[in-house]
Design a protein around this motif. Structure first.
Motif, PDB file in Angstrom:
ATOM      1  N   VAL A 178       6.409   9.485   0.878  1.00  0.00           N
ATOM      2  CA  VAL A 178       7.832  10.746   1.632  1.00  0.00           C
ATOM      3  C   VAL A 178       8.003  10.118   2.674  1.00  0.00           C
ATOM      4  O   VAL A 178       8.157  10.390   3.811  1.00  0.00           O
ATOM      5  CB  VAL A 178       7.157  11.689   1.897  1.00  0.00           C
ATOM      6  N   SER A 227       7.043  16.765   7.350  1.00  0.00           N
ATOM      7  CA  SER A 227       7.089  16.265   5.600  1.00  0.00           C
ATOM      8  C   SER A 227       4.636  16.971   5.497  1.00  0.00           C
ATOM      9  O   SER A 227       4.362  16.662   4.701  1.00  0.00           O
ATOM     10  CB  SER A 227       6.745  15.071   5.042  1.00  0.00           C
ATOM     11  N   SER A 245       0.479  11.700   3.732  1.00  0.00           N
ATOM     12  CA  SER A 245      -1.106  11.628   3.333  1.00  0.00           C
ATOM     13  C   SER A 245      -1.441  10.658   5.124  1.00  0.00           C
ATOM     14  O   SER A 245      -0.468  10.269   6.096  1.00  0.00           O
ATOM     15  CB  SER A 245      -1.485  10.955   2.837  1.00  0.00           C
ATOM     16  N   GLY A 256       0.639   5.962  -0.203  1.00  0.00           N
ATOM     17  CA  GLY A 256      -0.442   6.843   0.526  1.00  0.00           C
ATOM     18  C   GLY A 256       0.591   7.711  -0.879  1.00  0.00           C
ATOM     19  O   GLY A 256       0.729   7.830  -1.634  1.00  0.00           O
ATOM     20  N   THR A 269       0.902  -1.179  -0.222  1.00  0.00           N
ATOM     21  CA  THR A 269      -0.206  -0.031  -0.210  1.00  0.00           C
ATOM     22  C   THR A 269       0.988   0.992  -0.221  1.00  0.00           C
ATOM     23  O   THR A 269       1.964   1.059   0.180  1.00  0.00           O
ATOM     24  CB  THR A 269      -1.461   0.027   1.552  1.00  0.00           C
ATOM     25  N   GLY A 299       4.199  11.585  13.773  1.00  0.00           N
ATOM     26  CA  GLY A 299       4.104  12.986  15.257  1.00  0.00           C
ATOM     27  C   GLY A 299       4.972  13.648  14.508  1.00  0.00           C
ATOM     28  O   GLY A 299       5.558  13.727  13.375  1.00  0.00           O
TER      29      GLY A 299
END
Ligand SMILES: Cc1cc2nc3c(=O)[nH]c(=O)nc-3n(C[C@H](O)[C@H](O)[C@H](O)COP(=O)(O)OP(=O)(O)OC[C@H]3O[C@@H](n4cnc5c(N)ncnc54)[C@H](O)[C@@H]3O)c2cc1C
Length: 454
Positions: free
Chosen positions: A69, A130, A135, A66, A64, A145
């Motif tokens: 990054v 980031s 996402s 997102g 999977t 965090g």
């Protein structure tokens, strides 16, 4: 062929085998890469469910993805198969202050959710650096965090409910809009931070809170890192819980002065940022008390920022530290280790020992309040095999010290591939076995994100 089967399942516009698409889905921000056989662009929970059901029946690995990054190779499809992107599922479905929740699809960009909540006076606090790119699904999978987590907690503290597609294609909904819910096991907690190994998050119900009306900040330099670390303990011991408390060492400051200009930072070998937020009157009073206390504790240079713009300017400077390290021309191996806060000074002293032993400079800065210090090994040329061996040995030394000193090998980025070799030692034998049992129970064929963490 896999792509043909996926196209007949989902339609041609949701599947790609174009070389450039395969390439962009073969990497994240770490240095591993491997091409998937096909990329699926899911547009709905049903698309994800169909994909997983098919993959499970045919034993096809699914990774999977997102925004891609991540820092630990988490979304690299190491065994080919399917790269499952959820980035087309990018809607904020509901923003409901009356219930204190936002309901979002996994591909929503974190910064966009924050901005949408802010517009109506509400707040989604988790703030990975980031946030303009990553996402919500990736944040949940890595339990992301950032600086404000000292006061507000990490992503887990904001996940109230999840819709997750399990490895066999079943759709599980757990938790929901209730801020307290002790019905059954904490499956929301189990899924949060599970790095895509236990299921695919297709919807999240997140807690939002009222936005604090104001913030102010003290930034200060100290002669030594030990002085700044002592100030951290004194500030927290004095009954103030800052919304952020960041520390930076001398190596990083010197790089910042070289890159941003000598005047950007006052003299000193360590830097502290202390941000407070809350009501206007109380923040105005507390920031003065805080500045007085920081001066007493030996600050050699001190600034107070009292508006959103002034605080943002300091954060801008702080973000520049990372770029300043890059501008040294060295390769930055960024390790997001955590130590119990009382060991901050020992950690930096150990970093200096690594430097002396190996000749590799070590730059330390990060979230002092939670002991989460980004420890950056600055390597001349990581592509050079000899340098790489030396750098890898230094990272190993660092992680072994962290484990021996009761720390954690990752506070934010996750284990992925990057930290897998230390994972068993970090969690201990029984905990490791329980991780394996949970994985086997939820994904018996091991199709979800193989080669990561375990
Ligand atoms: C410059 C920079 C600064 C950063 N700063 C921080 C920081 O301050 N704090 C921090 O915590 N991290 C930080 N990171 C790391 C990274 O941004 C986070 O780990 C982020 O949460 C990754 O989100 P993503 O959408 O890019 O996920 P990806 O990289 O795409 O995936 C990360 C992991 O999550 C899994 N995953 C993604 N989406 C889903 C889903 N819907 N369901 C199940 N699993 C899924 C993937 O399989 C993978 O294992 C930083 C990274 C960079 C490059």
């Amino acid at each position: 062929m896999l792509a043909d089967a996926l196209i007949s399942l989902l339609g041609p516009e949701k599947v790609s085998t174009a070389q450039d698409i395969l390439e962009t889905h073969s990497i994240d921000k770490w240095h591993a890469s491997n091409l998937p056989e096909a990329v699926v662009f899911a547009e709905s929970t049903e698309d994800v469910a169909k994909t997983l059901q098919y993959a499970n029946e045919h034993n096809i690995p699914v990774t999977t993805r997102g925004a891609g990054v991540g820092y630990v190779g988490g979304c690299v499809p190491t065994r080919g198969g399917i790269a499952l992107s959820v980035m087309r599922m990018n809607k904020i479905l509901d923003l409901a202050p009356m219930d204190g929740v936002a309901v979002v699809q996994p591909g929503v960009i974190t910064g966009e959710l924050q901005a949408a909540a802010r517009e109506i006076g509400w707040y989604y606090p988790p703030d990975p650096a980031s946030l303009k790119e990553c996402s919500i699904g990736g944040n949940i999978a890595t339990n992301a965090g950032g600086p404000r987590c000292l006061k507000y907690g990490v992503t887990r503290s904001y996940v109230l409910g999840l819709e997750v597609v399990l490895a066999d294609g079943r759709v599980m909904r757990t938790g929901g809009r209730n801020h307290k819910n002790k019905t059954g096991f904490d499956l929301v907690g189990l899924m949060t931070g599970s790095e895509g190994l236990l299921g695919v998050v297709t919807e999240a119900t997140l807690r939002i809170i009222p936005h604090p009306p104001t913030r102010s900040m003290v930034s200060a330099t100290f002669d030594t890192f030990a002085d700044a670390a002592r100030a951290v303990q004194e500030i927290l011991g004095g009954g103030i819980l800052p919304s952020a408390l960041e520390i930076t060492d001398g190596f990083t400051l010197e790089a910042a002065r070289n890159y941003l200009g000598r005047d950007a930072l006052p003299a000193g070998d360590a830097h502290l940022i202390v941000e407070l937020d809350g009501q206007v009157e109380s923040v105005a009073r507390e920031i003065q008390q805080l500045a007085d206390r920081v001066r007493e504790l030996g600050a050699v240079g001190l600034n107070i920022a009292q508006s959103d713009e002034e605080c943002e300017a300091v954060w801008q400077l702080r973000r520049g530290f990372s770029y300043s390290l890059r501008a040294t021309g060295l390769t930055k191996l960024n390790e997001d280790i955590v130590v119990p806060r009382s060991k901050l000074v020992e950690l930096v002293a150990f970093a200096r020992e690594i430097e002396a032993d190996t000749g590799i400079a070590v730059a330390c800065f990060g979230h002092a309040g939670d002991g989460n210090i980004h420890t950056n090994l600055m390597v001349d040329n990581y592509d050079d095999p000899e340098e790489k061996v030396k750098a890898d040995a230094a990272v190993d030394q660092l992680f072994r010290w962290v484990i021996a000193n009761g720390g954690a090998i990752t506070g934010e980025h996750g284990v992925g591939i990057a930290k897998r070799q230390w994972f068993a030692d970090a969690v201990g034998e029984t905990s490791y076995a329980v991780h394996k049992q949970l994985k086997a129970a939820l994904d018996p064929n091991g199709i979800l994100n193989p080669d990561k963490v375990l």
